[in-house]
Design an enzyme around this catalytic site. Sequence first.
Site, PDB file in Angstrom:
ATOM      1  N   GLY A 220       0.815  -1.206   0.000  1.00  0.00           N
ATOM      2  CA  GLY A 220       0.000   0.000   0.000  1.00  0.00           C
ATOM      3  C   GLY A 220       0.848   1.255   0.000  1.00  0.00           C
ATOM      4  O   GLY A 220       2.009   1.247  -0.431  1.00  0.00           O
ATOM      5  N   ALA A 222       3.004   4.646   1.184  1.00  0.00           N
ATOM      6  CA  ALA A 222       4.132   4.855   2.092  1.00  0.00           C
ATOM      7  C   ALA A 222       3.659   5.386   3.437  1.00  0.00           C
ATOM      8  O   ALA A 222       4.209   5.021   4.481  1.00  0.00           O
ATOM      9  CB  ALA A 222       5.140   5.817   1.460  1.00  0.00           C
ATOM     10  N   THR A 224       0.869   4.807   5.119  1.00  0.00           N
ATOM     11  CA  THR A 224       0.370   3.714   5.956  1.00  0.00           C
ATOM     12  C   THR A 224       1.500   2.775   6.338  1.00  0.00           C
ATOM     13  O   THR A 224       1.553   2.283   7.473  1.00  0.00           O
ATOM     14  CB  THR A 224      -0.737   2.942   5.220  1.00  0.00           C
ATOM     15  N   GLU A 243       5.665  -3.349   1.240  1.00  0.00           N
ATOM     16  CA  GLU A 243       5.775  -3.067  -0.186  1.00  0.00           C
ATOM     17  C   GLU A 243       4.995  -1.782  -0.432  1.00  0.00           C
ATOM     18  O   GLU A 243       3.766  -1.768  -0.399  1.00  0.00           O
ATOM     19  CB  GLU A 243       5.216  -4.232  -1.005  1.00  0.00           C
ATOM     20  N   CYS A 277       2.470   1.002  -8.556  1.00  0.00           N
ATOM     21  CA  CYS A 277       3.534   1.563  -7.722  1.00  0.00           C
ATOM     22  C   CYS A 277       4.811   1.783  -8.516  1.00  0.00           C
ATOM     23  O   CYS A 277       5.640   2.613  -8.140  1.00  0.00           O
ATOM     24  CB  CYS A 277       3.790   0.668  -6.510  1.00  0.00           C
TER      25      CYS A 277
END
Length: 492
Positions: A220, A222, A224, A243, A277
Amino acid sequence: MTLWINGDWITGQGERRRKTNPVSAEILWQGNDANAAQVAEACQAARAAFPRWARQPFAARQAIVEKFAALLEAHKAELTEVIARETGKPRWEAATEVTAMINKIAISIKAYHARTGAQKSELVDGAATLRHRPHGVLAVFGPYNFPGHLPNGHIVPALLAGNTLIFKPSELTPWTGETVIKLWERAGLPAGVLNLVQGGRETGQALSSLDDLDGLLFTGSASTGYQLHRQLSGQPEKILALEMGGNNPLIIEDAANIDAAVHLTLQSAFITAGQRCTCARRLLVKQGAQGDAFLARLVDVAGRLQPGRWDDDPQPFIGGLISAQAAQHVMEAWRQREALGGRTLLAPRKVKEGTSLLTPGIIELTGVADVPDEEVFGPLLNVWRYAHFDEAIRLANNTRFGLSCGLVSTDRAQFEQLLLEARAGIVNWNKPLTGAASTAPFGGVGASGNHRPSAWYAADYCAWPMASLESPELTLPATLSPGLDFSRREAV
């Protein structure tokens, strides 16, 4: 009933939630979040199921995972439609996601043996053996951009290794999460081995706060990810896989084949409506006539991209973003960069107000100060011009992220230099940034994550190594250490 805990479908006791198609606003799914007590119940079920599941022969676990792969194949069209309707991505792209889920099974089985299998070395008086053991109960947090494929990349290796799981899909893709879990149910997973909890922030916080959790596998944002890292600090007994995102640079050093370079850039920046991402966020173009021609052609072709509905015929290259709010965030980021002094080359445009359909935007920021180092998760490409290759590398590394980086050039020496100097986990040469192989490690450095928790190295996060020196019988060494006397004394 939208939660699956200990083999039973139950109704959540938390906030009521509904999911709509981000373009048509059609209601797709409705249900209640899991409250803290239900999250704890899921953890208890996973803990109770762990000993028996971990003791199953690997072949038994593999058989269930392979049955799941067969069910994915049999229900590919159904799952493709669920993913496409829920995320807004075109049908063709959702189909590639389901294919990736199927392919992940065989890859994960190979990775288990290559990365975490058993190894034995014979010694003079015995053997040295390396084995791997599952962590126990793991939480899996899924993202919304690939709601089937990316959680699958954690769930499959974790189950193969013998862990039991609590899966929380993104609150933006609950329907996909539920659909996938129903296939796992049909595959024959024992009760409690895999549990589904739906919900948003409160459910996630309840899950990550569980004391009886052995680890957490997260994909998810950065922000969080950093929050989870802080929350689990001081708990080295828990494995944490992060990740996260990227502010990824694509360097256009030599665009002699302009159309090929433009195609690569479109694939890097705008596929999945910029919601990968690994998408290129920063385009670094060499100064000069060739760079000018490349940018003009890029703006021309990108300006023809028309986002469409998931089931449009013919199919569009890009669909909607995950939500109208996400599209609005991209528009605000573009306006912010204009206010800083950026020069818009292609203005993003909402196709229809209240929907998530958004055309790509391109803005030049050469010489602009204080540009935020953030991941804008959508079809917005920032352009910088540079004079020489060393400057391009400096610009590429000018970020706290470090996921992907790419180079368009015919000069192998430049690629070799980039390999040495780039701060990125993925460095591609004349290939899109969004291209990655599941047979290779996936991940980045800095704000992009820790180690390589996805793809080939995912197995590393699902089991811990156990080293043993062993012998079938105990014998006295032929040669003793100095100072040891085992001679037998005569009785007086």
